[in-house]
Design an enzyme around this catalytic site. Sequence first.
Site, short mmCIF file in Angstrom:
data_model
loop_
_atom_site.label_atom_id
_atom_site.label_comp_id
_atom_site.label_asym_id
_atom_site.label_seq_id
_atom_site.Cartn_x
_atom_site.Cartn_y
_atom_site.Cartn_z
N HIS A 143 3.25 -6.95 1.84
CA HIS A 143 4.50 -6.27 2.17
C HIS A 143 4.45 -4.83 1.66
CE1 HIS A 143 6.75 -10.34 2.51
NE2 HIS A 143 6.29 -9.94 3.67
N LYS A 174 1.58 -3.09 -1.17
CA LYS A 174 0.34 -2.54 -0.61
C LYS A 174 -0.53 -1.86 -1.68
CE LYS A 174 2.02 -2.10 4.12
NZ LYS A 174 1.79 -3.47 4.41
N THR A 201 -3.15 -7.43 8.45
CA THR A 201 -2.12 -6.82 9.26
C THR A 201 -2.36 -5.31 9.27
OG1 THR A 201 -0.68 -6.97 7.32
CG2 THR A 201 -0.38 -8.63 9.02
N GLY A 202 -1.80 -4.63 10.25
CA GLY A 202 -2.15 -3.26 10.58
C GLY A 202 -2.20 -2.24 9.47
N THR A 203 -1.08 -1.98 8.84
CA THR A 203 -1.03 -0.94 7.82
C THR A 203 -1.85 -1.32 6.60
OG1 THR A 203 1.20 -0.42 8.58
CG2 THR A 203 0.53 0.53 6.49
N THR A 204 -1.76 -2.56 6.20
CA THR A 204 -2.56 -3.03 5.06
C THR A 204 -4.04 -2.85 5.35
OG1 THR A 204 -0.85 -4.62 4.43
CG2 THR A 204 -3.06 -5.01 3.57
N SER A 243 0.96 -4.81 12.92
CA SER A 243 1.70 -4.87 11.66
C SER A 243 2.49 -6.18 11.63
CB SER A 243 2.64 -3.67 11.53
OG SER A 243 3.69 -3.77 12.46
N GLY A 244 2.87 -6.60 10.43
CA GLY A 244 3.58 -7.87 10.29
C GLY A 244 4.82 -7.98 11.16
N ASP A 254 1.47 -11.18 11.49
CA ASP A 254 1.46 -12.45 10.74
C ASP A 254 1.18 -13.61 11.69
OD1 ASP A 254 2.19 -11.03 8.42
OD2 ASP A 254 4.32 -11.34 8.81
N ASP A 268 6.74 -9.56 -1.20
CA ASP A 268 7.75 -8.88 -2.01
C ASP A 268 9.00 -9.76 -2.03
OD1 ASP A 268 9.64 -7.27 -3.19
OD2 ASP A 268 9.50 -5.66 -1.72
N HIS A 285 11.12 -10.04 9.46
CA HIS A 285 10.30 -11.04 10.15
C HIS A 285 10.03 -12.25 9.26
CE1 HIS A 285 7.60 -8.54 7.85
NE2 HIS A 285 6.60 -9.37 8.05
N ASP A 299 8.40 -15.41 10.63
CA ASP A 299 6.95 -15.31 10.84
C ASP A 299 6.20 -15.52 9.53
OD1 ASP A 299 7.72 -14.60 13.39
OD2 ASP A 299 7.14 -12.49 13.20
N ARG A 326 3.44 -21.82 5.99
CA ARG A 326 3.46 -23.23 6.40
C ARG A 326 2.14 -23.61 7.05
NH1 ARG A 326 4.41 -26.23 10.90
NH2 ARG A 326 5.34 -28.27 10.55
#
Length: 122
Positions: free
Chosen positions: A8, A12, A34-37, A54-55, A60, A80, A87, A90, A96
């Site tokens: 989150h 990051k 995920t994108g930014t990470t 991105s999430g 996700d 976080d 989201h 997601d 899960r």
Amino acid sequence: MNIALIAHDHKKDDMVLLAKEFAEFLSRCHLVATGTTGGRLHAEAGLVVECMLSGPMGGDLQIGARLAVGEVDAVVFLRDPMTPQPHEPDINALVRACDVHNVPCATNVAGARLLLGELSRR
């Protein structure tokens, strides 16, 4: 080994530090994020990372789909807990899916260090 890395926004920086700490091991793995990470891990830790969306845009879920068909061996998802996430369904679905498919999932830095430390010894 296929490892998913997700963080989150407020986590990051922690993910980048964690990736630098385990860079030698992670550089031998197929990383998906995920994108930014993923972009930050590539730019700041020098890792090769396959970036999903991105999430909030479905990243996700993309990772969860790969996990469900056996293409993810472990997940580090630095969540976080203090900031509401738009989201959240997601996020819950991905965690899960880890439980359903018996895939190890660390959701904080302490757990991630234990998980990555153990995996790096194999």
